[in-house]
Design a protein around this motif. Structure first.
Motif, PDB file in Angstrom:
ATOM      1  N   SER A  35       5.810 121.271-110.448  1.00  0.00           N
ATOM      2  CA  SER A  35       4.460 121.046-109.933  1.00  0.00           C
ATOM      3  C   SER A  35       4.004 122.286-109.163  1.00  0.00           C
ATOM      4  O   SER A  35       4.807 123.150-108.797  1.00  0.00           O
ATOM      5  N   LYS A  89      12.900 103.572-112.914  1.00  0.00           N
ATOM      6  CA  LYS A  89      11.667 103.880-112.190  1.00  0.00           C
ATOM      7  C   LYS A  89      11.374 102.790-111.156  1.00  0.00           C
ATOM      8  O   LYS A  89      10.939 103.078-110.036  1.00  0.00           O
ATOM      9  N   LYS A  92      10.289 113.600-115.854  1.00  0.00           N
ATOM     10  CA  LYS A  92       8.967 113.932-116.373  1.00  0.00           C
ATOM     11  C   LYS A  92       8.246 112.690-116.893  1.00  0.00           C
ATOM     12  O   LYS A  92       7.052 112.500-116.640  1.00  0.00           O
ATOM     13  N   ARG A  93       8.937 111.839-117.616  1.00  0.00           N
ATOM     14  CA  ARG A  93       8.306 110.652-118.216  1.00  0.00           C
ATOM     15  C   ARG A  93       7.897 109.631-117.166  1.00  0.00           C
ATOM     16  O   ARG A  93       6.941 108.876-117.373  1.00  0.00           O
ATOM     17  N   THR A  94       8.601 109.603-116.053  1.00  0.00           N
ATOM     18  CA  THR A  94       8.281 108.643-114.991  1.00  0.00           C
ATOM     19  C   THR A  94       7.370 109.250-113.918  1.00  0.00           C
ATOM     20  O   THR A  94       7.002 108.556-112.959  1.00  0.00           O
ATOM     21  N   ASP A  95       7.049 110.534-114.066  1.00  0.00           N
ATOM     22  CA  ASP A  95       6.213 111.267-113.103  1.00  0.00           C
ATOM     23  C   ASP A  95       6.887 111.456-111.746  1.00  0.00           C
ATOM     24  O   ASP A  95       6.237 111.882-110.781  1.00  0.00           O
ATOM     25  N   ILE A  96       8.176 111.153-111.665  1.00  0.00           N
ATOM     26  CA  ILE A  96       8.902 111.400-110.420  1.00  0.00           C
ATOM     27  C   ILE A  96       9.000 112.896-110.163  1.00  0.00           C
ATOM     28  O   ILE A  96       9.065 113.341-109.010  1.00  0.00           O
ATOM     29  N   SER A  97       8.971 113.672-111.239  1.00  0.00           N
ATOM     30  CA  SER A  97       9.051 115.128-111.106  1.00  0.00           C
ATOM     31  C   SER A  97       7.937 115.667-110.206  1.00  0.00           C
ATOM     32  O   SER A  97       8.153 116.619-109.446  1.00  0.00           O
ATOM     33  N   ASP A  98       6.760 115.072-110.281  1.00  0.00           N
ATOM     34  CA  ASP A  98       5.647 115.509-109.431  1.00  0.00           C
ATOM     35  C   ASP A  98       5.926 115.195-107.968  1.00  0.00           C
ATOM     36  O   ASP A  98       5.556 115.971-107.071  1.00  0.00           O
ATOM     37  N   ASP A  99       6.568 114.059-107.715  1.00  0.00           N
ATOM     38  CA  ASP A  99       6.865 113.658-106.337  1.00  0.00           C
ATOM     39  C   ASP A  99       7.844 114.608-105.664  1.00  0.00           C
ATOM     40  O   ASP A  99       7.768 114.836-104.450  1.00  0.00           O
TER      41      ASP A  99
END
Length: 250
Positions: free
Chosen positions: A70, A2, A58-65
Motif C-alpha cells: 500500500s 478472514k 491480498k484477496r482478503t484486503d488485509i494487506s492494505d491494513d
C-alpha cells in the motif's frame, strides 16, 4: 481466516506464527534425518508458504491494513529514501564474501530467505503489530514485538549448534534491527521496505564471511538506529502521535 482476523486479530497472527514455526520444525527435522542442509529442505516450503500467505492477504484486503504494497503514509524524501535502513544488510560485507559457496547453495539460500523474510515481517510487524496496537500501551507494543522477534533467534543454538555467547549477540542485534523496522513502520506504514531489507539482511549475512554477530556490527546498528529514530521524530509526522495516543493501556 478472514473472519478470525476480524473477530480476534491477535489469535489470527498467532495462527500464522504457529503455521510458520511448525513448518520450519518439520523441515529442520527432515534435513537432520536426511543429513542435508537446512536451506535445501526448507527453501521451497517456505517460499510456498510465503506465496500462499501473500495471496490470502491480498484477496482478503488485509494487506492494505498492514501496509503491504500500500502507499506509504510518509514521503520517501522525509524517510531519507530509507537509506539508513538499507545500510544495515551490507554491514556484514565488511568481513568479505564466502567464495566457496556454489551457485546451487546461493540459489536455495535466496529462495529460503525470501520466504523467511516475508513471513517474519508479515507476522511480527504486520499482523501482530496491528492486532496489539488496538489493545496495548503503544510503548509496550513496540518493545514486545521487538523483543519477541529477537528472542526467536535463540533457535540458532539448536539449529546450527551456535554457542550461547554468539546467540546472545545475535538476539541483541535482532532486537536493535527489529526496533528499527518498527520505527520505519510507525513513520511510514511501509511494510514492504522492511520485508526487502529483512530478506537482504539474512541473505547477505549468509553469503558473507561474518560467521557470527560481531559487537562492532551491533554498535554500528545502534548508532544508525538512534540517528534514524531521532531524525524521524523530528521530521516525521507519525511517530509522536502514535506514542501520545495510548487509549488502550494494558
Amino acid at each position: 481466516m478472514k473472519k478470525l482476523y476480524e473477530r480476534n486479530a491477535v489469535l489470527h497472527s498467532l495462527v500464522w506464527l504457529g503455521i510458520y514455526l511448525v513448518l520450519n520444525t518439520i523441515t529442520d527435522n527432515l534435513a537432520s534425518s536426511m543429513n542435508l542442509g537446512f536451506n535445501f529442505v526448507s527453501a521451497i516450503p517456505n517460499l510456498i508458504l510465503a506465496v500462499t500467505c501473500f495471496i490470502y492477504l491480498k484477496r482478503t484486503d488485509i494487506s492494505d491494513d498492514i501496509g503491504l504494497l500500500s502507499k506509504p503514509t510518509e514521503k520517501s524524501s522525509i524517510m531519507l529514501f530509507y537509506v539508513p535502513l538499507l545500510i544495515l544488510p551490507f554491514l556484514n560485507l565488511i568481513y568479505g564474501i564466502n567464495t566457496s559457496l556454489s551457485a546451487t547453495e546461493i540459489t536455495f539460500m535466496a529462495i529460503m530467505y525470501i520466504g523467511v523474510g516475508f513471513m517474519e515481517e508479515v507476522i511480527f510487524r504486520g499482523l501482530m503489530f496491528k492486532a496489539l496496537e488496538k489493545k496495548w500501551n503503544h510503548y509496550l507494543v513496540v518493545a514486545f514485538i521487538s523483543f519477541t522477534f529477537a528472542i526467536g533467534h535463540i533457535i540458532s543454538m539448536v539449529a546450527v549448534a551456535q554457542s550461547g555467547g554468539d546467540t546472545i549477540l545475535q538476539i541483541a542485534n535482532a532486537f536493535v534491527v527489529g526496533f528499527m523496522f518498527m520505527m520505519v513502520i510507525l513513520a511510514s506504514g511501509n511494510l514492504s521496505i522492511c520485508i526487502i531489507t529483512h530478506i537482504l539482511y539474512n541473505f547477505i549475512a549468509n553469503i558473507s564471511m561474518v560467521g557470527y554477530t560481531h559487537i562492532q556490527i551491533i554498535i554500528w546498528t545502534i548508532i544508525i538506529t538512534v540517528f534514524y529514530l531521532v531524525y524521524l521524530i523530528l521530521r516525521g509526522k507519525n511517530i509522536k502521535p502514535f506514542f501520545s495516543n495510548n487509549t488502550f493501556p494494558i
